[in-house]
Write a protein that holds these residues in place. Structure first.
Motif, PDB file in Angstrom:
ATOM      1  N   GLY A   1      -3.922 -11.915  74.897  1.00  0.00           N
ATOM      2  CA  GLY A   1      -3.863 -11.506  75.452  1.00  0.00           C
ATOM      3  C   GLY A   1      -4.554 -13.464  76.808  1.00  0.00           C
ATOM      4  N   GLY A   2      -5.426 -14.097  76.615  1.00  0.00           N
ATOM      5  CA  GLY A   2      -5.912 -15.176  76.316  1.00  0.00           C
ATOM      6  C   GLY A   2      -7.604 -15.110  77.030  1.00  0.00           C
ATOM      7  N   VAL A   3      -8.002 -15.854  77.803  1.00  0.00           N
ATOM      8  CA  VAL A   3      -9.268 -15.946  78.061  1.00  0.00           C
ATOM      9  C   VAL A   3      -9.735 -15.709  79.700  1.00  0.00           C
ATOM     10  CG1 VAL A   3     -11.824 -17.443  78.108  1.00  0.00           C
ATOM     11  CG2 VAL A   3      -9.804 -17.315  75.929  1.00  0.00           C
ATOM     12  N   VAL A   4     -10.397 -14.878  79.782  1.00  0.00           N
ATOM     13  CA  VAL A   4     -10.645 -14.190  80.903  1.00  0.00           C
ATOM     14  C   VAL A   4     -12.469 -14.033  81.536  1.00  0.00           C
ATOM     15  CG1 VAL A   4     -10.889 -12.453  82.255  1.00  0.00           C
ATOM     16  CG2 VAL A   4      -8.934 -12.413  81.366  1.00  0.00           C
ATOM     17  N   LEU A   5     -12.930 -15.801  82.464  1.00  0.00           N
ATOM     18  CA  LEU A   5     -14.300 -15.417  82.531  1.00  0.00           C
ATOM     19  C   LEU A   5     -14.062 -15.282  84.158  1.00  0.00           C
ATOM     20  CD1 LEU A   5     -14.594 -19.250  82.191  1.00  0.00           C
ATOM     21  CD2 LEU A   5     -14.592 -17.805  80.928  1.00  0.00           C
ATOM     22  N   LEU A   6     -15.294 -14.119  84.174  1.00  0.00           N
ATOM     23  CA  LEU A   6     -15.531 -12.982  85.419  1.00  0.00           C
ATOM     24  C   LEU A   6     -17.146 -13.215  86.061  1.00  0.00           C
ATOM     25  CD1 LEU A   6     -14.930  -9.819  83.298  1.00  0.00           C
ATOM     26  CD2 LEU A   6     -13.477 -11.060  84.932  1.00  0.00           C
ATOM     27  N   GLY A   7     -16.978 -13.768  86.801  1.00  0.00           N
ATOM     28  CA  GLY A   7     -18.469 -14.335  87.616  1.00  0.00           C
ATOM     29  C   GLY A   7     -18.619 -13.832  89.001  1.00  0.00           C
ATOM     30  N   ARG A   8     -19.552 -13.980  90.075  1.00  0.00           N
ATOM     31  CA  ARG A   8     -20.110 -13.626  90.747  1.00  0.00           C
ATOM     32  C   ARG A   8     -20.029 -14.450  92.133  1.00  0.00           C
ATOM     33  NH1 ARG A   8     -25.377 -12.109  87.614  1.00  0.00           N
ATOM     34  NH2 ARG A   8     -25.446 -14.344  87.066  1.00  0.00           N
ATOM     35  N   ALA A   9     -19.115 -15.583  92.131  1.00  0.00           N
ATOM     36  CA  ALA A   9     -18.465 -15.681  93.793  1.00  0.00           C
ATOM     37  C   ALA A   9     -18.102 -15.047  94.301  1.00  0.00           C
ATOM     38  CB  ALA A   9     -18.082 -18.031  93.121  1.00  0.00           C
ATOM     39  N   PRO A  10     -17.938 -16.117  96.108  1.00  0.00           N
ATOM     40  CA  PRO A  10     -17.437 -15.162  97.092  1.00  0.00           C
ATOM     41  C   PRO A  10     -15.383 -15.409  96.534  1.00  0.00           C
ATOM     42  CG  PRO A  10     -18.786 -16.440  97.777  1.00  0.00           C
ATOM     43  CD  PRO A  10     -18.207 -17.261  95.996  1.00  0.00           C
ATOM     44  N   ILE A  11     -14.900 -13.994  96.937  1.00  0.00           N
ATOM     45  CA  ILE A  11     -13.857 -13.841  97.168  1.00  0.00           C
ATOM     46  C   ILE A  11     -12.790 -13.158  97.676  1.00  0.00           C
ATOM     47  CG2 ILE A  11     -13.879 -13.492  94.373  1.00  0.00           C
ATOM     48  CD1 ILE A  11     -13.014 -10.492  94.489  1.00  0.00           C
ATOM     49  N   THR A  12     -11.473 -12.913  98.034  1.00  0.00           N
ATOM     50  CA  THR A  12     -10.881 -12.264  99.155  1.00  0.00           C
ATOM     51  C   THR A  12     -10.435 -11.213  98.690  1.00  0.00           C
ATOM     52  OG1 THR A  12      -8.816 -13.649  99.241  1.00  0.00           O
ATOM     53  CG2 THR A  12     -10.627 -14.499 100.199  1.00  0.00           C
TER      54      THR A  12
END
Length: 523
Positions: free
Chosen positions: A189-200
């Motif tokens: 798969g790969g490396v996934v970083l999940l954060g709490r910054a704004p998105i749409t």
């Protein structure tokens, strides 16, 4: 067997040479040089050929997996062998529930049994940091199966910091056992970083973009949520890292990238990262506010760098090279998506000092940089080498709208000291944008040229032509940037930021201090 056949052929050739009494480029007798007498040879036993020696393996497996602090322990999965030797295979747990340090140990290699989570999701409104996964310089981690990937959940961090001589390598099993080559991809798969910054593009109907109620699930995964209202959120650090042969397809139209920062905040540090032979994008940034520096993207089968869902940030020093052979790869950059152009926060990115080598000659892959949707972008100090292709495409009338602060709209893309080597029609407009409008936008900047004739050496290092181009001070865009007196990613032969921690392939060679992408370091 092939080696035996070659040795036997060489020996038979040697017998022929002794019979003819002359061999080599000038040694065969020509007419008029006298009568050649061929004596009857004395039969001799056929000697047993000596096989070509195999270099001795330099890695021997450690006796055991290291014991790590905390409740999360490694699984001793026996050994795994490859061209470089034999390693003790130490499997990660499926979830790290406590802060853990993964040490560099001689004769040890680490594996992902499938999806491996760092911590559990703390939610969009949390402000804590629960679990940090630290990985020492020189460690190699491989995905044991195609669906293996590493997910760092919201409210948790990764601290994977290599060095210029001891990069951290994430790769797939085929790379370890020696079956990966220059056209290999999709091993894991790969490396996934999940954060709490704004998105749409929120998952919940009616949620307001850019708020804590606006979350999304990561492309190619499930229950890997990201998004929030904390622009400075910190998901940790990746530095001096290689991510090889990634991009496994989990389901139809659902595929992981090499690196996927999703809703990651500006407190996250991402620098000196190489993505090699991803079967999808090299890096795809889904919203958030990360800043990135010193990127190398080689051999991506889709886009080199893709940015979406309201990403705002800064990027400096990028070498992007499509796969050798010119048969795979889409755009060097794909920016935003159509259908949600007026959603805020609107994507707004500055990128400086990039060198893109666009090689794919397949039909429909003729735009090096595609800006669509509602993205606002500033490009500075860039070189695009794409002979035979169009270099710049704007796909949506929204991309040419004037600035409007009320709509978080900065105006059309801006270009400063960007040089293009393209075909006779370098500009492409679609979905309400004309080619002429694209050209006007490009030429509205300063020191831009669409008639660039490269003098690059070693594929991406500036030569005399590039040295003569005036540079733009990107620090005027954001304090994140270094002020450079040159365009492109690499100033000259004395500029070696890309050496040592990267890997070489037929796609691009980064020097003798960099190892081969198809080999696992043995020290």
């Amino acid at each position: 067997m092939a080696a035996f056949a070659r040795i036997r052929l060489v020996m038979l050739s040697g017998v022929a040479c002794s019979i003819l009494a002359a061999c080599g480029a000038d040694g065969v007798a020509s007419p008029g040089e006298g009568v050649i007498v061929i004596p009857t040879p004395t039969p001799t036993p056929t000697p047993t050929p000596t096989p070509t020696p195999t270099p001795p393996a330099t890695v021997t497996p450690a006796a055991n997996c290291p014991t790590i602090a905390g409740a999360d322990q490694l699984s001793n999965l026996g050994t795994i062998s490859g061209p470089g030797g034999e390693w003790r295979n130490c499997g990660f747990p499926t979830r790290f529930n406590s802060t853990t340090a993964i040490p560099k140990v001689a004769g040890v290699i680490y594996s992902l049994p499938g999806r491996v989570d760092v911590g559990t999701d703390q939610g969009a409104t949390s402000t804590n940091n629960v679990v940090t996964l630290t990985i020492d310089p020189g460690v190699t981690v491989f995905g044991a199966t195609g669906v293996s990937f590493l997910a760092v959940n919201r409210g948790n961090r990764i601290d994977a910091v290599g060095t210029p001589t001891q990069p951290i390598i994430f790769t797939g099993r085929g790379n370890v056992v020696g079956s990966a080559g220059d056209q290999t991809s999709q091993l894991w798969g790969g490396v996934v970083l999940l954060g709490r910054a704004p998105i749409t593009d929120c998952l919940a109907p009616g949620a307001t973009p850019g708020t804590a109620a606006c979350e999304r699930d990561t492309e190619g995964t499930s229950n890997a949520l990201y998004g929030g209202a904390q622009p400075a959120d910190n998901s940790g650090r990746l530095s001096y890292v290689q991510i090889r042969y990634s991009g496994f397809i989990l389901s139809a139209a659902s595929e992981l990238q090499g690196l996927t920062p999703s809703g990651v905040g500006s407190g996250t540090q991402l620098d000196h990262i190489q993505i090699h032979n991803s079967s999808d994008d090299g890096i795809e940034i889904f919203g958030g506010r990360p800043n990135l520096k010193h990127l190398v993207i080689t051999g991506a089968e889709d886009d080199g760098l893709d940015t979406d869902v309201g990403y705002k940030g800064n990027i400096q020093y990028v070498i992007g090279v499509q796969r050798e052979g010119g048969a795979v790869g889409d755009s060097m950059m794909e920016i935003d998506s159509n259908g949600n152009e007026d959603t805020t926060p609107r994507q707004n990115v500055n990128i400086s000092n990039f060198t893109y080598i666009h090689r794919n000659n397949a039909a429909g892959n003729g735009v090096s940089i595609l800006v669509r949707g509602g993205a606002d972008y500033t490009f500075a100090n860039g070189l695009i080498v794409a002979p035979g292709f169009r270099c710049l495409g704007l796909n949506s009338a929204t991309t040419v709208n004037p600035a409007n602060p009320a709509l978080d709209e900065a105006g059309p893309p801006r270009f400063f000291s960007v040089s293009l080597q393209c075909n006779a029609s370098p500009f492409r407009g679609t979905s309400g944008v004309t080619d002429a409008q694209v050209q006007t936008i490009f030429e509205a900047g300063t020191n831009n040229r669409s008639n660039y004739v490269p003098s690059l050496t070693n594929l991406f290092v500036n030569g005399a032509t590039e040295t003569g181009f005036a540079a733009f001070d990107a620090k005027t865009l954001n304090a994140f940037f270094d002020t450079t007196a040159y365009v492109g990613a690499v100033r000259d032969a004395n500029d070696t930021w890309y050496q040592g921690w990267t890997c070489n392939s037929t796609t691009a060679n980064f020097g003798t201090s960099s190892g081969s992408c198809s080999a696992i370091p043995t020290t």
